[in-house]
Design a protein around this motif. Structure first.
Motif, PDB file in Angstrom:
ATOM      1  N   PHE A   1      -9.492 -37.459 -14.641  1.00  0.00           N
ATOM      2  CA  PHE A   1      -9.338 -36.068 -14.236  1.00  0.00           C
ATOM      3  C   PHE A   1     -10.143 -35.181 -15.182  1.00  0.00           C
ATOM      4  CE2 PHE A   1      -7.239 -31.921 -14.098  1.00  0.00           C
ATOM      5  CZ  PHE A   1      -7.112 -31.716 -12.738  1.00  0.00           C
ATOM      6  N   PRO A   2     -11.371 -34.802 -14.777  1.00  0.00           N
ATOM      7  CA  PRO A   2     -12.146 -33.872 -15.592  1.00  0.00           C
ATOM      8  C   PRO A   2     -11.533 -32.482 -15.446  1.00  0.00           C
ATOM      9  CG  PRO A   2     -13.338 -34.397 -13.581  1.00  0.00           C
ATOM     10  CD  PRO A   2     -12.073 -35.220 -13.576  1.00  0.00           C
ATOM     11  N   PHE A   3     -11.091 -31.883 -16.549  1.00  0.00           N
ATOM     12  CA  PHE A   3     -10.261 -30.686 -16.509  1.00  0.00           C
ATOM     13  C   PHE A   3     -10.856 -29.553 -15.657  1.00  0.00           C
ATOM     14  CE2 PHE A   3      -8.382 -26.776 -18.135  1.00  0.00           C
ATOM     15  CZ  PHE A   3      -7.042 -27.082 -18.030  1.00  0.00           C
ATOM     16  N   VAL A   4     -12.066 -29.146 -15.934  1.00  0.00           N
ATOM     17  CA  VAL A   4     -12.649 -28.005 -15.229  1.00  0.00           C
ATOM     18  C   VAL A   4     -12.830 -28.325 -13.746  1.00  0.00           C
ATOM     19  CG1 VAL A   4     -14.666 -26.482 -15.056  1.00  0.00           C
ATOM     20  CG2 VAL A   4     -13.758 -27.130 -17.306  1.00  0.00           C
ATOM     21  N   GLU A   5     -13.530 -29.400 -13.447  1.00  0.00           N
ATOM     22  CA  GLU A   5     -13.790 -29.767 -12.059  1.00  0.00           C
ATOM     23  C   GLU A   5     -12.501 -30.130 -11.332  1.00  0.00           C
ATOM     24  OE1 GLU A   5     -15.237 -31.129 -14.706  1.00  0.00           O
ATOM     25  OE2 GLU A   5     -17.393 -30.868 -14.536  1.00  0.00           O
ATOM     26  N   GLY A   6     -11.594 -30.798 -12.037  1.00  0.00           N
ATOM     27  CA  GLY A   6     -10.327 -31.193 -11.428  1.00  0.00           C
ATOM     28  C   GLY A   6      -9.499 -30.002 -11.001  1.00  0.00           C
ATOM     29  N   PHE A   7      -9.439 -28.980 -11.847  1.00  0.00           N
ATOM     30  CA  PHE A   7      -8.666 -27.795 -11.467  1.00  0.00           C
ATOM     31  C   PHE A   7      -9.364 -26.994 -10.382  1.00  0.00           C
ATOM     32  CE2 PHE A   7      -5.708 -28.571 -14.876  1.00  0.00           C
ATOM     33  CZ  PHE A   7      -4.532 -28.164 -14.270  1.00  0.00           C
TER      34      PHE A   7
ATOM     35  N   PHE B   1      -6.344 -40.197 -17.385  1.00  0.00           N
ATOM     36  CA  PHE B   1      -7.337 -39.784 -18.378  1.00  0.00           C
ATOM     37  C   PHE B   1      -7.706 -38.333 -18.109  1.00  0.00           C
ATOM     38  CE2 PHE B   1     -11.992 -40.559 -19.941  1.00  0.00           C
ATOM     39  CZ  PHE B   1     -11.783 -39.666 -20.989  1.00  0.00           C
ATOM     40  N   LEU B   2      -7.230 -37.432 -18.981  1.00  0.00           N
ATOM     41  CA  LEU B   2      -7.576 -36.010 -18.910  1.00  0.00           C
ATOM     42  C   LEU B   2      -8.787 -35.783 -19.805  1.00  0.00           C
ATOM     43  CD1 LEU B   2      -4.042 -34.399 -19.303  1.00  0.00           C
ATOM     44  CD2 LEU B   2      -5.411 -34.525 -17.225  1.00  0.00           C
ATOM     45  N   ASP B   3      -9.898 -35.402 -19.206  1.00  0.00           N
ATOM     46  CA  ASP B   3     -11.139 -35.221 -19.942  1.00  0.00           C
ATOM     47  C   ASP B   3     -11.428 -33.736 -20.146  1.00  0.00           C
ATOM     48  OD1 ASP B   3     -13.502 -35.920 -21.223  1.00  0.00           O
ATOM     49  OD2 ASP B   3     -14.611 -36.209 -19.355  1.00  0.00           O
ATOM     50  N   ASP B   4     -11.778 -33.369 -21.368  1.00  0.00           N
ATOM     51  CA  ASP B   4     -12.135 -31.994 -21.735  1.00  0.00           C
ATOM     52  C   ASP B   4     -10.985 -31.012 -21.508  1.00  0.00           C
ATOM     53  OD1 ASP B   4     -14.676 -32.274 -22.815  1.00  0.00           O
ATOM     54  OD2 ASP B   4     -15.650 -32.182 -20.853  1.00  0.00           O
ATOM     55  N   LEU B   5      -9.788 -31.375 -21.958  1.00  0.00           N
ATOM     56  CA  LEU B   5      -8.614 -30.511 -21.809  1.00  0.00           C
ATOM     57  C   LEU B   5      -8.895 -29.125 -22.385  1.00  0.00           C
ATOM     58  CD1 LEU B   5      -5.583 -30.330 -20.991  1.00  0.00           C
ATOM     59  CD2 LEU B   5      -5.070 -30.910 -23.371  1.00  0.00           C
ATOM     60  N   PHE B   6      -8.644 -28.085 -21.585  1.00  0.00           N
ATOM     61  CA  PHE B   6      -8.828 -26.678 -21.971  1.00  0.00           C
ATOM     62  C   PHE B   6     -10.228 -26.426 -22.539  1.00  0.00           C
ATOM     63  CE2 PHE B   6      -4.079 -27.136 -22.830  1.00  0.00           C
ATOM     64  CZ  PHE B   6      -3.732 -26.769 -21.536  1.00  0.00           C
TER      65      PHE B   6
ATOM     66  N   PRO C   1       1.464 -43.584 -20.010  1.00  0.00           N
ATOM     67  CA  PRO C   1       0.395 -43.255 -20.960  1.00  0.00           C
ATOM     68  C   PRO C   1      -0.631 -42.265 -20.416  1.00  0.00           C
ATOM     69  CG  PRO C   1       0.030 -45.413 -20.019  1.00  0.00           C
ATOM     70  CD  PRO C   1       1.364 -44.943 -19.503  1.00  0.00           C
ATOM     71  N   ILE C   2      -1.229 -41.549 -21.357  1.00  0.00           N
ATOM     72  CA  ILE C   2      -2.368 -40.686 -21.057  1.00  0.00           C
ATOM     73  C   ILE C   2      -3.473 -40.992 -22.056  1.00  0.00           C
ATOM     74  CG2 ILE C   2      -1.049 -38.770 -20.068  1.00  0.00           C
ATOM     75  CD1 ILE C   2      -1.447 -37.306 -22.772  1.00  0.00           C
ATOM     76  N   LEU C   3      -4.689 -40.818 -21.613  1.00  0.00           N
ATOM     77  CA  LEU C   3      -5.861 -40.751 -22.482  1.00  0.00           C
ATOM     78  C   LEU C   3      -6.298 -39.304 -22.382  1.00  0.00           C
ATOM     79  CD1 LEU C   3      -7.808 -43.895 -21.252  1.00  0.00           C
ATOM     80  CD2 LEU C   3      -6.514 -43.681 -23.368  1.00  0.00           C
ATOM     81  N   LEU C   4      -6.747 -38.756 -23.481  1.00  0.00           N
ATOM     82  CA  LEU C   4      -7.076 -37.336 -23.470  1.00  0.00           C
ATOM     83  C   LEU C   4      -8.270 -37.081 -24.366  1.00  0.00           C
ATOM     84  CD1 LEU C   4      -4.807 -34.466 -23.234  1.00  0.00           C
ATOM     85  CD2 LEU C   4      -6.047 -34.535 -25.371  1.00  0.00           C
ATOM     86  N   SER C   5      -9.191 -36.268 -23.888  1.00  0.00           N
ATOM     87  CA  SER C   5     -10.278 -35.805 -24.750  1.00  0.00           C
ATOM     88  C   SER C   5     -10.277 -34.285 -24.711  1.00  0.00           C
ATOM     89  CB  SER C   5     -11.637 -36.356 -24.295  1.00  0.00           C
ATOM     90  OG  SER C   5     -12.074 -35.690 -23.134  1.00  0.00           O
ATOM     91  N   SER C   6     -10.657 -33.695 -25.825  1.00  0.00           N
ATOM     92  CA  SER C   6     -10.726 -32.240 -25.902  1.00  0.00           C
ATOM     93  C   SER C   6     -11.639 -31.859 -27.058  1.00  0.00           C
ATOM     94  CB  SER C   6      -9.335 -31.642 -26.129  1.00  0.00           C
ATOM     95  OG  SER C   6      -9.401 -30.231 -26.183  1.00  0.00           O
TER      96      SER C   6
END
Length: 120
Positions: A6-12, A36-41, A71-76
């Motif tokens: 889930f790419p944060f910007v594109e996903g939202f 997998f949340l990518d580029d959170l905020f 579980p989550i994977l997260l990048s920010s």
């Protein structure tokens, strides 16, 4: 193992385009084995990009996964303190879920961003 990226910007942007499918998409984010949340905020001009609606929806997903030990994977690009400052309940859940597996990359972009490798 099923993973949802889930790419944060594109996903939202995708979530906002069709509110009729919002609950279905959020439920998939809650139920998938690994999220997998990518580029959170993702910051713009150094300022975190986080609308109240995005925070609310992200909290709903993270809290569900937190309570159900999923579980989550997260990048920010933000550090832990900046994420907690956006929303303490959300940030502290993320910290608790990820604390044993936290990796922080520090340095200038040319040293830590693979896309810039060899540019200098």
């Amino acid at each position: 193992m099923p993973v949802l990226y889930f790419p944060f910007v594109e996903g939202f942007n995708d979530l906002k385009q069709d509110f009729a499918l919002l609950e279905e998409k959020l439920n998939r984010m809650k139920q998938i084995e690994v999220l997998f949340l990518d580029d959170l905020f993702k910051p713009v001009g150094g300022k975190p990009r986080a609308t109240e609606w995005q925070i609310e929806q992200t909290y709903a997903v993270i809290n569900y996964r937190y309570l159900n030990h999923k579980p989550i994977l997260l990048s920010s690009e933000l550090d832990v303190e900046e994420i907690v400052a956006i929303d303490e309940a959300l940030g502290t859940r993320i910290v608790e879920m990820c604390q044993d597996f936290l990796v922080i990359l520090k340095g200038n972009s040319f040293d830590i961003n693979h896309r810039l490798e060899g540019m200098l």
